[in-house]
Motif scaffolding. Structure first.
Motif, PDB file in Angstrom:
ATOM      1  N   TYR A 187      35.124  30.266  42.565  1.00  0.00           N
ATOM      2  CA  TYR A 187      34.382  31.480  42.230  1.00  0.00           C
ATOM      3  C   TYR A 187      35.301  32.697  42.260  1.00  0.00           C
ATOM      4  CZ  TYR A 187      30.496  28.421  43.385  1.00  0.00           C
ATOM      5  OH  TYR A 187      29.624  27.365  43.425  1.00  0.00           O
ATOM      6  N   LEU A 188      34.965  33.661  41.438  1.00  0.00           N
ATOM      7  CA  LEU A 188      35.645  34.946  41.474  1.00  0.00           C
ATOM      8  C   LEU A 188      34.576  36.017  41.634  1.00  0.00           C
ATOM      9  CD1 LEU A 188      38.453  36.311  41.245  1.00  0.00           C
ATOM     10  CD2 LEU A 188      37.905  36.729  38.833  1.00  0.00           C
ATOM     11  N   GLN A 189      34.450  36.509  42.852  1.00  0.00           N
ATOM     12  CA  GLN A 189      33.504  37.581  43.143  1.00  0.00           C
ATOM     13  C   GLN A 189      34.167  38.901  42.775  1.00  0.00           C
ATOM     14  OE1 GLN A 189      30.254  37.704  44.504  1.00  0.00           O
ATOM     15  NE2 GLN A 189      30.395  39.902  44.098  1.00  0.00           N
ATOM     16  N   MET A 190      33.559  39.629  41.872  1.00  0.00           N
ATOM     17  CA  MET A 190      34.141  40.879  41.387  1.00  0.00           C
ATOM     18  C   MET A 190      33.227  42.028  41.754  1.00  0.00           C
ATOM     19  SD  MET A 190      35.478  39.627  37.623  1.00  0.00           S
ATOM     20  CE  MET A 190      33.831  39.493  36.956  1.00  0.00           C
ATOM     21  N   ASN A 191      33.705  42.891  42.621  1.00  0.00           N
ATOM     22  CA  ASN A 191      32.943  44.053  43.073  1.00  0.00           C
ATOM     23  C   ASN A 191      33.568  45.331  42.528  1.00  0.00           C
ATOM     24  OD1 ASN A 191      31.296  42.341  44.644  1.00  0.00           O
ATOM     25  ND2 ASN A 191      32.674  42.541  46.398  1.00  0.00           N
ATOM     26  N   SER A 192      32.793  46.390  42.573  1.00  0.00           N
ATOM     27  CA  SER A 192      33.279  47.707  42.135  1.00  0.00           C
ATOM     28  C   SER A 192      33.963  47.622  40.781  1.00  0.00           C
ATOM     29  CB  SER A 192      34.249  48.284  43.176  1.00  0.00           C
ATOM     30  OG  SER A 192      33.645  48.376  44.438  1.00  0.00           O
ATOM     31  N   LEU A 193      33.290  46.997  39.862  1.00  0.00           N
ATOM     32  CA  LEU A 193      33.888  46.781  38.546  1.00  0.00           C
ATOM     33  C   LEU A 193      34.161  48.091  37.829  1.00  0.00           C
ATOM     34  CD1 LEU A 193      31.883  43.622  37.545  1.00  0.00           C
ATOM     35  CD2 LEU A 193      34.373  43.805  37.543  1.00  0.00           C
ATOM     36  N   LYS A 194      35.233  48.094  37.068  1.00  0.00           N
ATOM     37  CA  LYS A 194      35.666  49.264  36.315  1.00  0.00           C
ATOM     38  C   LYS A 194      35.705  48.915  34.823  1.00  0.00           C
ATOM     39  CE  LYS A 194      38.807  50.517  40.102  1.00  0.00           C
ATOM     40  NZ  LYS A 194      40.211  50.819  40.467  1.00  0.00           N
ATOM     41  N   PRO A 195      35.613  49.898  33.968  1.00  0.00           N
ATOM     42  CA  PRO A 195      35.704  49.610  32.526  1.00  0.00           C
ATOM     43  C   PRO A 195      36.985  48.861  32.161  1.00  0.00           C
ATOM     44  CG  PRO A 195      34.843  51.807  32.862  1.00  0.00           C
ATOM     45  CD  PRO A 195      35.245  51.299  34.223  1.00  0.00           C
ATOM     46  N   GLU A 196      38.060  49.132  32.881  1.00  0.00           N
ATOM     47  CA  GLU A 196      39.324  48.444  32.578  1.00  0.00           C
ATOM     48  C   GLU A 196      39.328  46.977  32.985  1.00  0.00           C
ATOM     49  OE1 GLU A 196      38.910  51.332  34.259  1.00  0.00           O
ATOM     50  OE2 GLU A 196      40.398  51.526  35.892  1.00  0.00           O
ATOM     51  N   ASP A 197      38.275  46.530  33.665  1.00  0.00           N
ATOM     52  CA  ASP A 197      38.135  45.101  33.960  1.00  0.00           C
ATOM     53  C   ASP A 197      37.535  44.343  32.777  1.00  0.00           C
ATOM     54  OD1 ASP A 197      37.100  46.045  37.249  1.00  0.00           O
ATOM     55  OD2 ASP A 197      39.064  45.244  36.660  1.00  0.00           O
ATOM     56  N   THR A 198      37.119  45.056  31.746  1.00  0.00           N
ATOM     57  CA  THR A 198      36.549  44.417  30.570  1.00  0.00           C
ATOM     58  C   THR A 198      37.566  43.496  29.918  1.00  0.00           C
ATOM     59  OG1 THR A 198      35.010  46.229  30.142  1.00  0.00           O
ATOM     60  CG2 THR A 198      35.622  44.835  28.260  1.00  0.00           C
ATOM     61  N   ALA A 199      37.180  42.233  29.752  1.00  0.00           N
ATOM     62  CA  ALA A 199      38.087  41.225  29.205  1.00  0.00           C
ATOM     63  C   ALA A 199      37.349  39.894  29.120  1.00  0.00           C
ATOM     64  CB  ALA A 199      39.325  41.067  30.087  1.00  0.00           C
ATOM     65  N   VAL A 200      37.991  38.958  28.467  1.00  0.00           N
ATOM     66  CA  VAL A 200      37.550  37.568  28.559  1.00  0.00           C
ATOM     67  C   VAL A 200      38.303  36.951  29.728  1.00  0.00           C
ATOM     68  CG1 VAL A 200      37.406  35.332  27.419  1.00  0.00           C
ATOM     69  CG2 VAL A 200      37.114  37.428  26.090  1.00  0.00           C
ATOM     70  N   TYR A 201      37.570  36.342  30.618  1.00  0.00           N
ATOM     71  CA  TYR A 201      38.153  35.747  31.822  1.00  0.00           C
ATOM     72  C   TYR A 201      38.238  34.236  31.649  1.00  0.00           C
ATOM     73  CZ  TYR A 201      37.931  40.137  34.329  1.00  0.00           C
ATOM     74  OH  TYR A 201      38.140  41.435  34.743  1.00  0.00           O
ATOM     75  N   TYR A 202      39.406  33.696  31.965  1.00  0.00           N
ATOM     76  CA  TYR A 202      39.676  32.278  31.818  1.00  0.00           C
ATOM     77  C   TYR A 202      40.095  31.678  33.163  1.00  0.00           C
ATOM     78  CZ  TYR A 202      40.241  33.486  26.855  1.00  0.00           C
ATOM     79  OH  TYR A 202      40.060  33.943  25.578  1.00  0.00           O
ATOM     80  N   CYS A 203      39.785  30.398  33.333  1.00  0.00           N
ATOM     81  CA  CYS A 203      40.327  29.675  34.482  1.00  0.00           C
ATOM     82  C   CYS A 203      41.162  28.500  33.982  1.00  0.00           C
ATOM     83  CB  CYS A 203      39.220  29.204  35.426  1.00  0.00           C
ATOM     84  SG  CYS A 203      38.009  28.083  34.712  1.00  0.00           S
ATOM     85  N   ALA A 204      42.094  28.088  34.826  1.00  0.00           N
ATOM     86  CA  ALA A 204      43.001  26.996  34.494  1.00  0.00           C
ATOM     87  C   ALA A 204      43.594  26.462  35.792  1.00  0.00           C
ATOM     88  CB  ALA A 204      44.102  27.480  33.551  1.00  0.00           C
ATOM     89  N   ILE A 205      44.311  25.356  35.698  1.00  0.00           N
ATOM     90  CA  ILE A 205      44.896  24.757  36.898  1.00  0.00           C
ATOM     91  C   ILE A 205      46.413  24.635  36.755  1.00  0.00           C
ATOM     92  CG2 ILE A 205      42.852  23.474  37.595  1.00  0.00           C
ATOM     93  CD1 ILE A 205      44.068  20.986  36.281  1.00  0.00           C
ATOM     94  N   THR A 206      47.070  24.560  37.907  1.00  0.00           N
ATOM     95  CA  THR A 206      48.505  24.388  37.934  1.00  0.00           C
ATOM     96  C   THR A 206      48.907  23.643  39.191  1.00  0.00           C
ATOM     97  OG1 THR A 206      50.648  25.518  37.836  1.00  0.00           O
ATOM     98  CG2 THR A 206      48.925  26.597  39.114  1.00  0.00           C
TER      99      THR A 206
END
Length: 123
Positions: free
Chosen positions: A78-97
């Motif tokens: 999970y990615l809990q995102m608080n206090s979001l800002k307009p600059e956080d606008t994006a497509v978010y992806y997950c991946a493994i390494t």
């Protein structure tokens, strides 16, 4: 192996969202899971990662606002995102390494990218 990112949406500045990255065909207990994001016109950038042994790392722009966690029973990160800002606008992806800890902010070290989930933060 499939990773499925979900939980995005349209929110206002200051709001919160929780993204989920669920996996099939792979155990997150054996891999580092990373979140990246890509805004229009920008390259994909590192956001956060959760290692197989429980270590976490955050990009400077999200430190103190985002929290990454793992539910091993659900094989979900999970990615809990608080206090979001307009600059956080994006497509978010997950991946493994499985790369070394010092290289887990590098996009080309990751594989099995999920399809992405859109996060839009209005001002």
């Amino acid at each position: 192996v499939q990773l499925q990112a979900s939980g995005g949406g349209l929110v206002r500045a200051g709001d919160s969202l929780t993204l989920s990255c669920a996996a099939s065909g792979v155990s997150f207990r054996r891999h580092t899971v990373g979140w990246f994001r890509q805004a229009p016109g920008n390259e994909r950038e590192f956001v956060s990662c959760f290692s197989w042994d429980g270590k976490t790392k955050y990009a400077d722009p999200v430190k103190g606002r985002f929290t990454i966690s793992r539910d091993s029973a659900k094989n979900t990160v999970y990615l809990q995102m608080n206090s979001l800002k307009p600059e956080d606008t994006a497509v978010y992806y997950c991946a493994i390494t499985n790369t070394i800890w010092g290289r887990n902010t590098e996009e080309n070290m990751y594989r099995n990218w999920g399809q992405g989930t859109q996060v839009t933060v209005s001002s």
